[in-house]
Design a protein around this motif. Structure first.
Motif, PDB file in Angstrom:
ATOM      1  N   LEU A 147       0.652   7.076   8.349  1.00 32.47           N
ATOM      2  CA  LEU A 147       1.068   6.629   7.017  1.00 32.47           C
ATOM      3  C   LEU A 147       0.049   7.128   6.005  1.00 32.47           C
ATOM      4  CD1 LEU A 147       2.979   5.053   5.188  1.00 32.47           C
ATOM      5  CD2 LEU A 147       1.683   2.984   5.732  1.00 32.47           C
ATOM      6  N   THR A 148       0.448   8.173   5.280  1.00 32.07           N
ATOM      7  CA  THR A 148      -0.397   8.725   4.222  1.00 32.07           C
ATOM      8  C   THR A 148       0.388   8.631   2.919  1.00 32.07           C
ATOM      9  OG1 THR A 148       0.411  10.989   4.482  1.00 32.07           O
ATOM     10  CG2 THR A 148      -1.458  10.337   5.865  1.00 32.07           C
ATOM     11  N   GLY A 149      -0.134   9.174   1.874  1.00 24.00           N
ATOM     12  CA  GLY A 149       0.548   9.143   0.591  1.00 24.00           C
ATOM     13  C   GLY A 149       1.851   9.914   0.565  1.00 24.00           C
ATOM     14  N   ASP A 150       2.009  10.882   1.493  1.00 21.16           N
ATOM     15  CA  ASP A 150       3.234  11.691   1.467  1.00 21.16           C
ATOM     16  C   ASP A 150       3.945  11.829   2.815  1.00 21.16           C
ATOM     17  OD1 ASP A 150       1.257  13.257   2.591  1.00 21.16           O
ATOM     18  OD2 ASP A 150       1.858  15.086   1.579  1.00 21.16           O
ATOM     19  N   ARG A 151       3.383  11.304   3.892  1.00 20.43           N
ATOM     20  CA  ARG A 151       4.002  11.407   5.215  1.00 20.43           C
ATOM     21  C   ARG A 151       3.931  10.059   5.929  1.00 20.43           C
ATOM     22  NH1 ARG A 151       6.303  16.191   4.809  1.00 20.43           N
ATOM     23  NH2 ARG A 151       4.897  17.932   4.603  1.00 20.43           N
ATOM     24  N   MET A 152       4.985   9.803   6.734  1.00 19.58           N
ATOM     25  CA  MET A 152       5.017   8.588   7.541  1.00 19.58           C
ATOM     26  C   MET A 152       5.727   8.917   8.852  1.00 19.58           C
ATOM     27  SD  MET A 152       6.614   4.823   6.626  1.00 19.58           S
ATOM     28  CE  MET A 152       8.258   5.399   6.189  1.00 19.58           C
ATOM     29  N   GLY A 210       0.806  -1.212   0.000  1.00 25.88           N
ATOM     30  CA  GLY A 210       0.000   0.000   0.000  1.00 25.88           C
ATOM     31  C   GLY A 210       0.841   1.264   0.000  1.00 25.88           C
ATOM     32  N   LYS A 211       0.494   2.196   0.881  1.00 20.58           N
ATOM     33  CA  LYS A 211       1.153   3.506   0.922  1.00 20.58           C
ATOM     34  C   LYS A 211       2.596   3.433   1.414  1.00 20.58           C
ATOM     35  CE  LYS A 211      -3.186   5.885   1.597  1.00 20.58           C
ATOM     36  NZ  LYS A 211      -4.050   6.584   2.531  1.00 20.58           N
ATOM     37  N   LEU A 212       2.988   2.302   2.008  1.00 19.38           N
ATOM     38  CA  LEU A 212       4.357   2.164   2.506  1.00 19.38           C
ATOM     39  C   LEU A 212       5.374   2.079   1.373  1.00 19.38           C
ATOM     40  CD1 LEU A 212       6.200   1.759   4.994  1.00 19.38           C
ATOM     41  CD2 LEU A 212       5.825  -0.692   4.719  1.00 19.38           C
ATOM     42  N   ASP A 213       5.016   1.449   0.266  1.00 20.80           N
ATOM     43  CA  ASP A 213       5.947   1.294  -0.851  1.00 20.80           C
ATOM     44  C   ASP A 213       6.449   2.636  -1.345  1.00 20.80           C
ATOM     45  OD1 ASP A 213       6.255  -1.417  -1.127  1.00 20.80           O
ATOM     46  OD2 ASP A 213       4.663  -1.648  -2.593  1.00 20.80           O
TER      47      ASP A 213
END
Length: 145
Positions: free
Chosen positions: A126-131, A25-28
């Motif tokens: 964990l979002t599309g641009d921040r973790m 998911g968004k982690l990649d």
């Protein structure tokens, strides 16, 4: 006739290739470490100029700091709100890939935010641009690169 030949060639190529997709998911992707918070003291360090990156794909994670050009590769697992990294190896084509031990290259992976040979992080954000990841000692803030 040409369409049939092209269809056969395309089928052969697709059959020969093993397509592996990642389900992280968004982690990649490629992440830039921007800030490190020490949990015990509350001290925050700006890492934006350090150029430390983490990259996730399939079941491999790579950490790298650009000033020293040191790269490490880890196995990782991602389940719900946890990211666990294990089996760190130095990635070096000239010296050969060496397994990281507490005696060998351990201080270098510490600069990347990894505190043990098997580190587990709670995923705070964990979002599309921040973790934001947190282990027992540190909170790591990342921005998608």
């Amino acid at each position: 006739m040409k369409k049939t030949i092209y269809a056969i060639i395309l089928s052969a190529v697709l059959a020969a290739c093993s397509l592996h997709s990642s389900d992280n998911g968004k982690l990649d992707g490629y992440w830039s470490l921007r800030q490190v918070d020490t949990l015990s003291s509350g001290v925050s360090v700006d890492y934006s100029g350090q150029r430390v990156f983490w990259a996730f794909q399939a079941d491999l994670m790579q950490s790298e700091d650009m000033p020293t050009r040191m790269q490490f590769v880890y196995r990782f697992s991602h389940a719900k709100d946890t990211v666990a990294v294990t089996e760190p190896y130095l990635s070096d084509r000239t010296l050969g890939d060496g397994k990281v031990t507490e005696d060998k290259w351990f201080a270098d992976i510490n600069r990347h935010g990894i505190n043990s040979l098997q580190d587990s992080f709670f995923v705070e954000r964990l979002t599309g641009d921040r973790m934001v990841l947190r282990d027992k000692m540190l909170r790591l803030h990342f921005e998608k690169y």
